[in-house]
Enzyme design. Sequence first.
Site, mmCIF file in Angstrom:
data_model
loop_
_atom_site.group_PDB
_atom_site.id
_atom_site.type_symbol
_atom_site.label_atom_id
_atom_site.label_comp_id
_atom_site.label_asym_id
_atom_site.label_seq_id
_atom_site.Cartn_x
_atom_site.Cartn_y
_atom_site.Cartn_z
ATOM 1 N N ASP A 50 0.952 -1.191 -0.024
ATOM 2 C CA ASP A 50 0.026 0.044 0.111
ATOM 3 C C ASP A 50 0.619 1.105 0.008
ATOM 4 O O ASP A 50 1.467 1.529 1.058
ATOM 5 C CB ASP A 50 -0.858 -0.086 1.377
ATOM 6 C CG ASP A 50 -1.572 1.327 1.418
ATOM 7 O OD1 ASP A 50 -2.787 0.924 0.570
ATOM 8 O OD2 ASP A 50 -1.446 2.239 1.926
ATOM 9 N N TYR A 55 3.580 9.681 -0.297
ATOM 10 C CA TYR A 55 4.649 8.944 0.341
ATOM 11 C C TYR A 55 5.900 9.220 -0.203
ATOM 12 O O TYR A 55 6.934 8.956 0.395
ATOM 13 C CB TYR A 55 4.490 7.621 0.602
ATOM 14 C CG TYR A 55 3.059 7.093 1.385
ATOM 15 C CD1 TYR A 55 2.350 8.110 1.869
ATOM 16 C CD2 TYR A 55 2.575 5.860 1.138
ATOM 17 C CE1 TYR A 55 1.245 7.918 2.623
ATOM 18 C CE2 TYR A 55 1.374 5.699 1.784
ATOM 19 C CZ TYR A 55 0.531 6.369 2.530
ATOM 20 O OH TYR A 55 -0.527 6.088 3.105
ATOM 21 N N LYS A 80 -2.677 6.382 -4.406
ATOM 22 C CA LYS A 80 -3.547 7.231 -3.957
ATOM 23 C C LYS A 80 -3.429 8.673 -4.673
ATOM 24 O O LYS A 80 -2.233 9.078 -4.653
ATOM 25 C CB LYS A 80 -3.633 7.340 -2.541
ATOM 26 C CG LYS A 80 -3.912 5.971 -1.590
ATOM 27 C CD LYS A 80 -3.688 6.230 -0.166
ATOM 28 C CE LYS A 80 -3.511 4.969 0.469
ATOM 29 N NZ LYS A 80 -2.161 4.469 0.723
ATOM 30 N N HIS A 113 -7.172 9.864 -1.857
ATOM 31 C CA HIS A 113 -6.363 9.963 -0.422
ATOM 32 C C HIS A 113 -7.390 10.668 0.421
ATOM 33 O O HIS A 113 -7.078 10.330 1.816
ATOM 34 C CB HIS A 113 -5.130 10.598 -0.508
ATOM 35 C CG HIS A 113 -4.229 10.090 0.385
ATOM 36 N ND1 HIS A 113 -2.855 9.856 0.268
ATOM 37 C CD2 HIS A 113 -4.139 9.628 1.802
ATOM 38 C CE1 HIS A 113 -2.179 9.277 1.298
ATOM 39 N NE2 HIS A 113 -3.008 9.056 2.083
ATOM 40 N N SER A 144 -10.442 6.765 0.698
ATOM 41 C CA SER A 144 -9.736 6.990 1.807
ATOM 42 C C SER A 144 -10.084 8.150 2.707
ATOM 43 O O SER A 144 -10.113 9.343 2.232
ATOM 44 C CB SER A 144 -8.107 7.007 1.583
ATOM 45 O OG SER A 144 -7.765 6.759 2.942
ATOM 46 N N GLN A 170 -10.579 3.261 3.000
ATOM 47 C CA GLN A 170 -9.440 3.118 4.000
ATOM 48 C C GLN A 170 -9.188 3.966 4.902
ATOM 49 O O GLN A 170 -9.513 5.350 4.484
ATOM 50 C CB GLN A 170 -8.170 3.147 3.141
ATOM 51 C CG GLN A 170 -6.976 2.740 3.769
ATOM 52 C CD GLN A 170 -5.516 2.682 2.979
ATOM 53 O OE1 GLN A 170 -4.732 3.732 3.325
ATOM 54 N NE2 GLN A 170 -5.327 2.051 2.242
ATOM 55 N N LEU A 199 -1.357 -0.107 13.980
ATOM 56 C CA LEU A 199 -0.614 -0.253 15.276
ATOM 57 C C LEU A 199 -0.699 1.025 15.767
ATOM 58 O O LEU A 199 0.243 1.310 16.883
ATOM 59 C CB LEU A 199 0.834 -0.718 15.016
ATOM 60 C CG LEU A 199 0.886 -1.911 14.268
ATOM 61 C CD1 LEU A 199 2.203 -2.479 13.797
ATOM 62 C CD2 LEU A 199 0.042 -3.116 14.843
ATOM 63 N N SER A 240 6.360 -1.725 8.925
ATOM 64 C CA SER A 240 7.686 -1.582 9.899
ATOM 65 C C SER A 240 8.984 -2.033 8.884
ATOM 66 O O SER A 240 8.681 -2.354 7.605
ATOM 67 C CB SER A 240 7.639 -3.014 10.639
ATOM 68 O OG SER A 240 8.953 -2.929 11.413
ATOM 69 N N ARG A 245 10.041 -7.661 12.724
ATOM 70 C CA ARG A 245 8.769 -7.309 12.804
ATOM 71 C C ARG A 245 7.876 -7.288 11.744
ATOM 72 O O ARG A 245 6.683 -7.565 11.936
ATOM 73 C CB ARG A 245 8.961 -5.823 13.377
ATOM 74 C CG ARG A 245 9.483 -5.530 14.691
ATOM 75 C CD ARG A 245 9.311 -4.014 15.340
ATOM 76 N NE ARG A 245 9.863 -4.101 16.587
ATOM 77 C CZ ARG A 245 10.415 -2.824 17.172
ATOM 78 N NH1 ARG A 245 10.242 -1.534 16.424
ATOM 79 N NH2 ARG A 245 10.771 -2.805 18.305
#
Length: 282
Positions: A50, A55, A80, A113, A144, A170, A199, A240, A245
């Site tokens: 994703d 980003y 997005k 987005h 989203s 989302q 998280l 992560s 992880r």
Amino acid sequence: MASKLTLQSKHRLLSGYDIPAIGYGVYMISPSSTEKAAAEALKVGFRHVDSAIMYRNEKGCGRAIQNSGLNRSEIFLTTKIPPGSMGYQQSKKAIDSSLREAGQEYFDLILIHAPYGGKEARLGSWKALVEAQKAGKVRSIGVSNYGIHHLEELEEYIQSGGGGEISVGQYELHPWLDHSDIIAWLQKRNIVVEAYSPLAHGERLDEPVLQSIGKKYNKTPAQVMIRWSLQMGLLPLPKSVTPQRIRENTEVFDFELSAEDMKSLDTGEYSPTDWDPTVDDD
């Protein structure tokens, strides 16, 4: 049922395509680190990445996919449309730019987005997505961070001939961010609900309730949070960059939280760790 899910499980989207039941999020991973991190995610079994224009790491995701040794058809890739590209013409340009940046012939999913820019811009962006879907540039489309009023605006547009289908919604979702009204709206319409920041950026991992439940199942607090998402019927997108992880985030299919544990995680709290455009009135 979440108890029947595995790392290989998929959900059928309204578009007719399948989406893996868990994804690897790359939000806040630097462009220089993304290729290595995404490659590690694919190595341990993630088949769903994703990304987003905002980003600035679509290129790294694309390279990881290209160098993975996997068939492109085995991997689900999302991007997005950012707030700065809202509107028909700007979204058309953004889609083509993202395809070039990621080195892809198509995206599996493109989301709007956030619901910024006003009604005309939102519906213009949706029109661009519908056209891109018909042209084979994207297989499934969605949104989203849309509030219910934004969703109803889009639903009315689609039903009045605007075209397309909302395959995915989302949102930031975890036990300390209650979006149950939006989840109910989406799930009633068989729209897959993705959970970004499942998280809570690690801000809640020391919560006593997570520590207690984790000890009960011999799982980490992060694994408990991801499992909660799955049992809520959500599609979590944990992130992560640490190989251990990344692997641990896939090891959530060999236990099931009890009804009592799920109830204890129903905090009713509304504490976003990111932005919250769902409340935007425009």
